[in-house]
Design a protein around this motif. Structure first.
Motif, PDB file in Angstrom:
ATOM      1  N   ASP A 247      -5.827  -5.564  -1.509  1.00 40.76           N
ATOM      2  CA  ASP A 247      -7.094  -5.698  -1.741  1.00 40.76           C
ATOM      3  C   ASP A 247      -7.556  -3.529  -2.387  1.00 40.76           C
ATOM      4  OD1 ASP A 247      -7.725  -7.709  -0.862  1.00 40.76           O
ATOM      5  OD2 ASP A 247      -7.906  -8.151   0.954  1.00 40.76           O
ATOM      6  N   ALA A 248      -6.875  -2.778  -1.436  1.00 46.05           N
ATOM      7  CA  ALA A 248      -6.868  -1.715  -1.654  1.00 46.05           C
ATOM      8  C   ALA A 248      -6.655  -0.711  -3.009  1.00 46.05           C
ATOM      9  CB  ALA A 248      -6.411  -0.452   0.148  1.00 46.05           C
ATOM     10  N   TRP A 249      -5.661  -1.552  -3.495  1.00 47.12           N
ATOM     11  CA  TRP A 249      -4.422  -1.106  -4.535  1.00 47.12           C
ATOM     12  C   TRP A 249      -5.262  -0.461  -6.139  1.00 47.12           C
ATOM     13  CZ3 TRP A 249       0.211  -0.227  -3.476  1.00 47.12           C
ATOM     14  CH2 TRP A 249       1.396   0.346  -4.673  1.00 47.12           C
ATOM     15  N   PRO A 250      -4.951   0.855  -6.229  1.00 49.04           N
ATOM     16  CA  PRO A 250      -5.404   1.793  -7.131  1.00 49.04           C
ATOM     17  C   PRO A 250      -5.577   1.264  -8.572  1.00 49.04           C
ATOM     18  CG  PRO A 250      -4.190   2.899  -6.619  1.00 49.04           C
ATOM     19  CD  PRO A 250      -3.693   1.604  -5.759  1.00 49.04           C
ATOM     20  N   PRO A 251      -6.236   1.338  -9.704  1.00 49.24           N
ATOM     21  CA  PRO A 251      -5.808   0.888 -10.787  1.00 49.24           C
ATOM     22  C   PRO A 251      -4.172   1.714 -11.513  1.00 49.24           C
ATOM     23  CG  PRO A 251      -7.562   2.341 -10.873  1.00 49.24           C
ATOM     24  CD  PRO A 251      -7.339   2.153  -9.633  1.00 49.24           C
ATOM     25  N   LEU A 252      -3.742   1.415 -12.282  1.00 46.25           N
ATOM     26  CA  LEU A 252      -2.009   2.042 -12.346  1.00 46.25           C
ATOM     27  C   LEU A 252      -2.696   3.681 -13.718  1.00 46.25           C
ATOM     28  CD1 LEU A 252      -0.051  -0.669 -12.584  1.00 46.25           C
ATOM     29  CD2 LEU A 252      -0.644   0.951 -10.578  1.00 46.25           C
ATOM     30  N   ILE A 253      -2.908   4.381 -12.710  1.00 44.55           N
ATOM     31  CA  ILE A 253      -2.925   5.770 -13.729  1.00 44.55           C
ATOM     32  C   ILE A 253      -2.250   6.801 -13.003  1.00 44.55           C
ATOM     33  CG2 ILE A 253      -5.203   7.436 -15.017  1.00 44.55           C
ATOM     34  CD1 ILE A 253      -6.928   4.649 -14.082  1.00 44.55           C
ATOM     35  N   ALA A 254      -1.883   7.570 -13.703  1.00 41.98           N
ATOM     36  CA  ALA A 254      -1.448   8.790 -13.176  1.00 41.98           C
ATOM     37  C   ALA A 254      -2.040   9.799 -12.482  1.00 41.98           C
ATOM     38  CB  ALA A 254      -0.100   9.873 -14.202  1.00 41.98           C
ATOM     39  N   GLY A 255      -1.043  10.630 -11.567  1.00 42.42           N
ATOM     40  CA  GLY A 255      -2.038  10.663 -10.347  1.00 42.42           C
ATOM     41  C   GLY A 255      -2.296  10.921  -8.694  1.00 42.42           C
ATOM     42  N   LEU A 256      -2.796  11.111  -7.765  1.00 40.05           N
ATOM     43  CA  LEU A 256      -2.906  11.195  -6.988  1.00 40.05           C
ATOM     44  C   LEU A 256      -4.301  10.330  -6.412  1.00 40.05           C
ATOM     45  CD1 LEU A 256      -2.438  14.037  -4.675  1.00 40.05           C
ATOM     46  CD2 LEU A 256      -0.310  12.628  -6.152  1.00 40.05           C
ATOM     47  N   HIS A 257      -3.425   8.762  -5.283  1.00 43.66           N
ATOM     48  CA  HIS A 257      -4.444   7.618  -4.665  1.00 43.66           C
ATOM     49  C   HIS A 257      -4.928   8.058  -3.364  1.00 43.66           C
ATOM     50  CE1 HIS A 257      -5.234   6.256  -9.419  1.00 43.66           C
ATOM     51  NE2 HIS A 257      -3.908   6.795  -9.374  1.00 43.66           N
TER      52      HIS A 257
END
Length: 616
Positions: A125-135
């Motif tokens: 549910d918390a998984w971020p968009p797949l974009i390079a960098g820190l999440h």
């Protein structure tokens, strides 16, 4: 530079003949065929003497070199839950060059049962968009954090800032994935290590053990797991590493109760700091600095080269969404359509292809799609930004400042001096209003004068170039105007109706002594909005609401980036200012940057981005 700009190449869920998830890119399995959780507990938890080593600690940080399907994180989280003497806060920093999509992650974790099924679902549910960098992801009310570093580890290991107690070395095999086991990487791990830090891995290859030793670890071999005869354990050599952080949860004074001060105060209060916020605008209530400001737009900054402003905006908006998504009275994610001049459409299309960001974050929106996306058909295309949000600023500030660890004081701070427990803030009558070991200046244009009085010999080039601007938004009655359900942005912005009123913005007024709604300002906003919505400005003027608008101040620097950082060697005085028109985007980010530093937590953005906003 190249490593940072490479788009992510997501992993795809594939099972081998035995039904174990495997990587087609590396030709290796994600975990032992003897069981993911049993491997995690034997190799990584026991290999690092967990949970014994964290007992009695206030905070404990783990760094993992390959997140994969998250099984090690889930096993660690479960162990934290079950430990009666667990640390108050558990932090995990995990690198992953090829993250799974949320859908694939959900499928891979679908077989878990009981408590573990709930933990796995929370992760999905918390998984971020797949974009390079820190999440940064938060669980257990922020007591468990997961900082995901998406991208190539040889770049990101140099960009992360953390103070680590235990390392889980879990890349694919050195034969197919050598960059995960290099001496250079191990050197970066030592840079992040606390005194007595440990490491564990299923790998017992001689070269890996020699490189760990060369980096500064004392390495031994112990019985392995799942058919592997041996695995490796390591401990940092005496004399290396930094002392483990011992957060004192010291009181903090925040000067300024607008968006900037509120973001900092809330992040610190969540860590247990007692925070006192001073602002004369509190005389009108906690949200007094934005009283009458009905609605505001929080739209990601987007650039064709994904510049620092875009990356900081993205980090701030994703962090804010985690904190605010349940605050329905103040925050609604509705999406934004960024209008693009027709002459630049080719450039933007090409940039979006090169950036290869997921459609949920940014995608091209053709003209024929605009009615479905926005609720109003437009003749020209644009970029759809799914994270665009409508915010009620005064309500948001009041909700965040209502935290039990925050007290608000409707007083103006005229000066600051050393004394007492650290710093004292004084009123116009020179009376002491409060004192604390640390202070955060988040009071926009008053910051330079307060700072100059504290450190008269210091020079802050960016701060001396601060620009102050007045500006207003305009209010329009809903009804015969386009009833949009998303934000339309570009040269101005238009918000969905809120209580029968649409908000349009905005103006920028330099060299003015006052900021208040004016007739010319209303007309300027109406003209901008008419261009965005492709309608006659007369329709907007005829729908003028009463009151017709709200005016306030912005403070910005020439590089359009905020200033967030400590100004003294003891890190007792901090700045959080210069947000310009992106106060909503950056308020949570600034709070997390400051709180992470004060409490020895992994940082929420890369080191180069921290450098771009530092105070000196």
């Amino acid at each position: 530079m190249k490593a940072r700009r490479e788009p992510l190449q997501p992993a795809h869920l594939t099972l081998d003949a035995q039904g174990v998830p495997c990587s087609t890119l590396y030709g290796d399995v994600y975990h032992s065929r003897s069981g993911a959780f049993d491997q995690a507990r034997h190799v990584f938890l026991r290999g690092n003497d967990l949970p014994q080593r964290w007992q009695g600690r206030d905070t404990f940080t783990v760094c993992e070199t390959g997140f994969g399907l998250g099984n090690n994180f889930l096993a660690l989280w479960q162990a934290w839950r079950e430990c009666g003497a667990r640390p108050q806060r558990l932090h995990v920093l995990s690198f992953e060059a090829h993250p799974f999509t949320a859908a694939d992650l959900a499928r891979a974790l679908a077989g878990h049962e009981g408590e573990m099924a709930g933990l796995a679902q929370a992760l999905v549910d918390a998984w971020p968009p797949l974009i390079a960098g820190l999440h940064r992801l938060e669980f257990e009310g922020g007591r468990v954090t997961l900082t995901l570093a998406f991208g190539r580890i040889e770049y990101l290991a140099r960009q992360t800032e953390a103070r680590v107690d235990a390392f889980f070395l879990d890349g694919f095999s050195p034969r197919v994935n050598p960059q995960m086991w290099s001496r250079e990487l191990f050197g970066q791990l030592v840079r992040m290590a606390n005194e007595g830090a440990t490491a564990a891995t299923w790998c017992s290859a001689g070269q890996v053990r020699r490189d760990l030793a060369a980096a500064g670890f004392l390495v031994t071999r112990v019985p392995g797991f799942g058919g592997k005869r041996q695995m490796s354990r390591a401990v940092l050599r005496p004399g290396l590493g930094r002392p483990a952080p011992r957060p004192q949860r010291e009181p903090v004074i925040v000067v300024g109760g607008g968006l900037a001060g509120t973001g900092v105060a809330h992040s610190l209060a969540l860590r247990g700091h007692a925070v006192a916020v001073f602002d004369p605008m509190f005389r009108s209530g906690p949200g007094g600095s934005h009283e009458g400001h009905r609605s505001a737009a929080m739209t990601p900054a987007l650039s064709r080269d994904d510049n620092p402003m875009s990356r900081l905006s993205r980090a701030g908006i994703l962090l804010a969404h985690q904190r605010w998504k349940g605050l329905h009275d103040a925050y609604v994610r509705c999406g934004s359509l960024l209008r693009v001049p027709e002459s630049e459409s080719g450039l933007w299309r090409a940039a979006l292809r090169e950036l290869a960001q997921p459609a949920e974050w940014a995608r091209w929106c053709e003209a024929h799609e605009t009615e479905a996306q926005v609720g109003h058909a437009l003749r020209h295309a644009g970029v759809w930004l799914g994270a665009g949000s409508r915010v009620r600023p005064a309500a948001l500030i009041a909700i965040l400042l209502a935290h039990e660890g925050i007290t608000v004081h409707p007083r103006a701070v005229a000066s600051i001096r050393a004394g007492g427990t650290g710093w004292q803030v004084l009123g116009d009558d020179a009376a002491v209003l409060g004192e604390a070991p640390r202070i955060v200046l988040a009071t926009a244009t008053h910051t330079p004068a307060l700072l100059a009085a504290l450190f008269p010999d210091a020079h802050y080039p960016r701060l001396s170039a601060m620009q102050r601007m007045g500006g207003q938004v305009a209010f329009f009655r809903a009804g015969d105007l386009p009833c949009t359900h998303a934000i339309v942005a570009g040269a101005g912005y238009w918000l969905p109706e809120d209580g029968g009123i649409h908000t349009g913005g905005s103006t920028y007024v330099f060299d003015t002594a006052v900021s208040e709604p004016t007739e010319s300002g209303f007309d300027s906003v109406a003209h901008k909005v008419a261009g965005l919505l492709e309608i006659d400005a007369a329709r907007l003027r005829a729908a003028r609401a009463q009151p017709s608008g709200w005016a306030g101040w912005r403070v910005a620097f020439s590089d359009h980036l905020p200033m967030i950082g400590a100004v003294d060697a003891r890190e007792s005085v901090w700045l959080a200012c210069g947000y310009g028109s992106r106060g909503l985007s950056w308020m949570t980010l600034a709070g997390e940057i400051i709180a992470a530093r004060l409490n020895g937590e992994p940082q929420v953005v890369e080191r180069e981005l921290l450098k771009s906003v530092r105070a000196r």
